[in-house]
Design a protein around this motif. Structure first.
Motif, PDB file in Angstrom:
ATOM      1  N   GLU A  91       0.830  -1.210   0.000  1.00  0.00           N
ATOM      2  CA  GLU A  91       0.000   0.000   0.000  1.00  0.00           C
ATOM      3  C   GLU A  91       0.866   1.262   0.000  1.00  0.00           C
ATOM      4  O   GLU A  91       0.548   2.244  -0.685  1.00  0.00           O
ATOM      5  N   MET A  92       1.958   1.234   0.757  1.00  0.00           N
ATOM      6  CA  MET A  92       2.859   2.382   0.802  1.00  0.00           C
ATOM      7  C   MET A  92       3.507   2.619  -0.565  1.00  0.00           C
ATOM      8  O   MET A  92       3.641   3.767  -1.012  1.00  0.00           O
ATOM      9  N   THR A  93       3.902   1.536  -1.226  1.00  0.00           N
ATOM     10  CA  THR A  93       4.493   1.655  -2.566  1.00  0.00           C
ATOM     11  C   THR A  93       3.486   2.257  -3.552  1.00  0.00           C
ATOM     12  O   THR A  93       3.825   3.137  -4.348  1.00  0.00           O
ATOM     13  N   MET A  94       2.257   1.790  -3.481  1.00  0.00           N
ATOM     14  CA  MET A  94       1.208   2.308  -4.377  1.00  0.00           C
ATOM     15  C   MET A  94       0.979   3.796  -4.159  1.00  0.00           C
ATOM     16  O   MET A  94       0.799   4.557  -5.124  1.00  0.00           O
ATOM     17  N   MET A  95       0.993   4.219  -2.909  1.00  0.00           N
ATOM     18  CA  MET A  95       0.803   5.650  -2.605  1.00  0.00           C
ATOM     19  C   MET A  95       1.998   6.470  -3.079  1.00  0.00           C
ATOM     20  O   MET A  95       1.837   7.556  -3.636  1.00  0.00           O
TER      21      MET A  95
END
Length: 245
Positions: free
Chosen positions: A97-101
């Protein structure tokens, strides 16, 4: 031309490690960055990803420098480091999720890619695991999944095979070939020369912070006709010659 490295002089102090390093990577090309420990491979990579600032020279990704547009430059890079870098307080799902953000990815499309990658690397039932639960090889697989969900135009992969089991190595090479077919460019640093010879389109041979030679395997053979046929033969011949100078 995805990546252009032009006459880079740089290092970690006032004494340069890199001495006018120049090479490029075209769209859809896998280039092997080859050299002994201390040759300047990691220093080159750290300059490309923006951890180090060159004393002289210029690095462009699709015509953009880090100084011109920091965010646009960095969003074009997917990086897999030699040693996995994970946050101990975040689960695998939270890393994704952090990578996607960070890359402003479309969530639905990114999760579809993530689900496929998680299945390939047998991590699909470990979304709630923390890094403390993972082996070194599994941590490396997490880094690979995080990198490949970005669908970036440039992949920087530093010694990717350390800690991976043979099946994961095969899966990673398949992913690299898939990204190449989509037009992505890949710079891969590795000591596994037989694998590099089989998969890389071209090679940049670093020695003592300088590009000693570069090109396809055929071009390396032509430039060093007495060195041998394999990439390993060529590189060992070159390094031994330098040691005797």
């Amino acid at each position: 031309m995805t990546l252009q490295v032009t006459k880079i002089v740089g290092g970690y102090s006032q004494i340069p490690v890199l001495k006018e390093v120049t090479f490029d990577i075209k769209d859809g090309e896998l280039v092997g960055l080859i050299g002994l420990n201390g040759a300047g491979k990691s220093t080159t990579i750290n300059h490309i990803i923006g951890l180090l600032t060159p004393f002289k020279g210029q690095i462009k990704i699709n015509g953009v420098t880090l100084a011109e547009d920091n965010e646009a430059y960095k969003k074009q890079i997917a990086y897999i480091p030699e040693t996995p870098i994970l946050y101990q307080e975040l689960t695998l799902k939270e890393h994704l999720e952090m990578t996607m953000m960070a890359y402003d990815l479309d969530q639905d499309a990114a999760w579809k890619r993530a689900e496929k990658l998680l299945q390939i690397f047998r991590l699909d039932n470990k979304l709630d695991w923390f890094p403390a639960n993972f082996s070194k090889g599994m941590k490396q697989k997490v880094m690979i999944v995080c990198a490949f969900i970005t669908d970036s135009p440039l992949f920087i992969i530093d010694e990717p095979f350390l800690g991976l089991d043979p099946l994961a190595v095969h899966d990673l090479l398949d992913l690299i070939n898939d990204q190449k077919a989509k037009g992505a460019s890949i710079l891969m640093s590795t000591h596994v020369l037989d694998t590099a010879q089989k998969y890389c389109d071209r090679f940049v041979l670093l020695h003592d912070g300088q590009v000693k030679t570069e090109g396809t395997l055929a071009e390396l053979r032509q430039a060093l006709p007495d060195a041998g046929e394999s990439l390993d033969d060529i590189y060992m011949s070159m390094t031994k010659a330098d040691q005797h100078e």
